[in-house]
Design an enzyme around this catalytic site. Structure first.
Site, PDB file in Angstrom:
ATOM      1  N   HIS A  76      -7.741  -5.774  -0.189  1.00  0.00           N
ATOM      2  CA  HIS A  76      -6.532  -5.058   0.220  1.00  0.00           C
ATOM      3  C   HIS A  76      -5.991  -5.642   1.520  1.00  0.00           C
ATOM      4  O   HIS A  76      -6.745  -5.874   2.475  1.00  0.00           O
ATOM      5  CB  HIS A  76      -6.889  -3.581   0.402  1.00  0.00           C
ATOM      6  CG  HIS A  76      -5.728  -2.652   0.451  1.00  0.00           C
ATOM      7  ND1 HIS A  76      -4.829  -2.521  -0.584  1.00  0.00           N
ATOM      8  CD2 HIS A  76      -5.334  -1.759   1.409  1.00  0.00           C
ATOM      9  CE1 HIS A  76      -3.932  -1.598  -0.273  1.00  0.00           C
ATOM     10  NE2 HIS A  76      -4.210  -1.127   0.923  1.00  0.00           N
ATOM     11  N   SER A 123       0.840  -1.193   0.000  1.00  0.00           N
ATOM     12  CA  SER A 123       0.000   0.000   0.000  1.00  0.00           C
ATOM     13  C   SER A 123       0.881   1.251   0.000  1.00  0.00           C
ATOM     14  O   SER A 123       1.710   1.407  -0.895  1.00  0.00           O
ATOM     15  CB  SER A 123      -0.967  -0.046   1.183  1.00  0.00           C
ATOM     16  OG  SER A 123      -2.026   0.865   1.020  1.00  0.00           O
ATOM     17  N   GLU A 136      -9.367  -5.123  -4.295  1.00  0.00           N
ATOM     18  CA  GLU A 136      -8.697  -4.240  -3.341  1.00  0.00           C
ATOM     19  C   GLU A 136      -9.672  -3.478  -2.444  1.00  0.00           C
ATOM     20  O   GLU A 136      -9.579  -3.508  -1.223  1.00  0.00           O
ATOM     21  CB  GLU A 136      -7.841  -3.206  -4.107  1.00  0.00           C
ATOM     22  CG  GLU A 136      -6.662  -3.784  -4.864  1.00  0.00           C
ATOM     23  CD  GLU A 136      -5.416  -3.950  -4.020  1.00  0.00           C
ATOM     24  OE1 GLU A 136      -5.470  -3.728  -2.792  1.00  0.00           O
ATOM     25  OE2 GLU A 136      -4.373  -4.330  -4.592  1.00  0.00           O
TER      26      GLU A 136
END
Length: 500
Positions: A409, A186, A313
């Site tokens: 995610h 990220s 995600e």
């Protein structure tokens, strides 16, 4: 006793397993407060005797309280520390993997249970994780006549200081300073991409792993505007004197107030959907160019690159309530307008997902905008400029006790670290792991270890035309016609298209 000698003094760790020693909370730079606040990181002071390094160091200023991880206290100052897991005695020459955690440049730490390095070290690596300045302390713009007095991108400068510490000290832990891979997820992965195109970081690492890199970098104008908002919320002038007079806690509280205001106001533009106040700043000095431009120019062609993103995600951000709900056609149209999305993009997603509700279309578009397409572009531009690049996608799904388990995610990271059995990660991976999950984790750990050792994760590199991806799944993944149709929509568009 497990004692190691660094340039600043001796440290003692503990046995994390029969084969691996962990040494936690080693200072790599001085506390960035007092006279050092908003400055470049300064060298850590030396110590006498043997420093006990059996617990993680304090985390950077933040308001987040993450499962299984320590929280920040306003009294915590010695936040710039590294942690090491090593299977090798002194004198070994093992590949080194340095991990940069994510958290929107605002929260998180190296002490999160996902990032325990024991399993990766058991695969033949010396694993290093680190804390760095977050939020305004690390990425807020401090206006000054001389920019070098209060540089932008202090969080990135901390990461570089940690990499320099690794270069000078990792041999004492059995690591090879000439074979270092920097990795992140990220905002940590986006940090990796930035480091790849920064002159200050050149030569400090040789390979890079980026999982779900987040796309935005901010201009100086955007960063300065954010500073004015934060200063107003903290009731201080937006000047060096005013900002240094505000405590770290006051700036954390002010940042949360500004975020909350964006969340409550659907007319506030792109930041309404998931307010990200901080990002690397294109200041022309510390970070002279954005990663996509730098990759295209060949600035990082000597660094091998491995990129991964998850196939769903943004479903995590929706599940934890950090993303605005978009459930009507009118809201979806406003979202497309606020982000300047290309004409026909949303209609193309609708055609590719004919039975999906509006919310799912929105989450699919947003996830690709921030993570998926950015991942594809990084890999392809790096390859076209002469670099060696590999692409993978995490698509592990199953039915859990609460329904469908998404490939969302952060779900890939416990697998890549081999940390599936920690109770506080059950939500992230959708319940207790199965034997198939453990088999997938072994494959992903092996890929990381092999890439860090040799630059080859176990599948072909991307050519200069298209990105061929390894699919991480617990089952053989069939060809995904929907994904191919959606990728074709982005290939026709200029990127990035996000506006803050």
């Amino acid at each position: 006793m497990d004692i190691f000698r660094t340039e600043n003094g001796a440290v003692q760790g503990f046995r994390a397993s029969a084969e691996v020693v962990a040494v936690l909370g080693i200072p790599y730079a001085a506390p960035p407060f007092g006279a050092n606040r908003f400055r470049e990181p300064c060298p850590a002071p030396a110590w006498s005797g043997v420093r006990d390094c059996t617990a993680f160091g304090p985390v950077a200023p933040q308001s987040a309280e993450l499962p299984g991880a320590p929280v920040w206290s306003p009294d915590d100052e010695d936040i710039l520390t590294v942690n090491i897991w090593t299977p090798a005695p002194e004198g070994g020459r093992l590949p080194v993997l340095v991990w940069i955690h994510g958290g929107a440049y605002t929260f998180g730490s190296s002490a999160q249970p996902d990032f325990d390095g024991t399993c990766l070290a058991g695969a033949g690596l010396v694993v290093v994780t680190l804390n760095y300045r977050l939020g305004f302390e690390g990425f807020g713009h401090v206006p000054a006549v001389e920019a070098t007095a209060y540089p932008d991108n202090r969080g990135l400068l901390d990461q570089i200081a940690a990499l320099r510490w690794v270069r000078e000290n990792i041999a004492a832990f059995g690591g090879d300073p000439g074979n270092v891979t920097v990795a992140g997820q990220s905002s940590g992965a986006a940090s990796v991409a930035c480091l790849m195109v920064m002159d200050r970081a050149r030569g400090l690492f040789h390979r890079a792993i980026a999982h779900s890199p987040a796309s935005p970098c901010y201009t100086l104008d955007i960063a300065a505007a954010t500073t004015r908002e934060i200063a107003a919320a903290a009731s201080c002038p937006a000047t060096p004197e005013g900002l240094t007079s505000a405590t770290p806690q006051a700036l954390v509280i002010a940042s949360d107030k500004v975020v909350d205001a964006y969340r409550r106001d659907p007319a506030s533009g792109s930041r309404h959907y998931d307010p990200a106040l901080y990002a690397p700043v294109l200041d022309g000095a510390v970070l002279p160019t954005d990663p996509l431009t730098g990759m295209a120019s060949g600035a990082a062609r000597d660094v091998d690159l491995l990129v991964c993103h998850t196939t769903e995600e943004y479903w995590l951000l929706d599940a934890v309530g950090s993303s605005a709900k978009v459930t009507t056609d009118e809201q979806l149209a406003l979202f497309a307008e606020d982000f300047n999305l290309p004409d026909g993009l949303v209609a193309g997603y609708r055609a590719a997902m004919p039975h999906a509700p509006v919310l799912d279309v929105y989450l699919a578009v947003f996830g690709d905008l921030l993570f998926g397409e950015y991942s594809n572009r990084l890999v392809e531009l790096h390859a076209r400029a002469g670099g060696r690049a590999f692409l993978s996608r995490f698509d592990r799904r199953r039915t859990g006790p609460n329904g469908a388990v998404r490939a969302w995610h952060c779900a890939d990271i416990p697998f890549a670290f081999g940390n599936l059995d920690t109770d506080c990660l059950a939500f992230l991976i959708g319940g207790a792991p199965t034997p198939a999950d453990h088999a997938l984790a072994r494959r992903m750990v092996r890929a990381w270890a092999d890439f860090a050792a040799t630059g080859n994760p176990g599948w072909p590199s991307v050519d200069n035309a298209t990105a061929q991806a390894r699919i991480w799944s617990t089952e053989d993944a069939p060809a995904d016609d929907t994904a191919a149709a959606i990728r074709a929509l982005w290939v026709k568009a200029d990127f990035p298209v996000r506006c803050p």
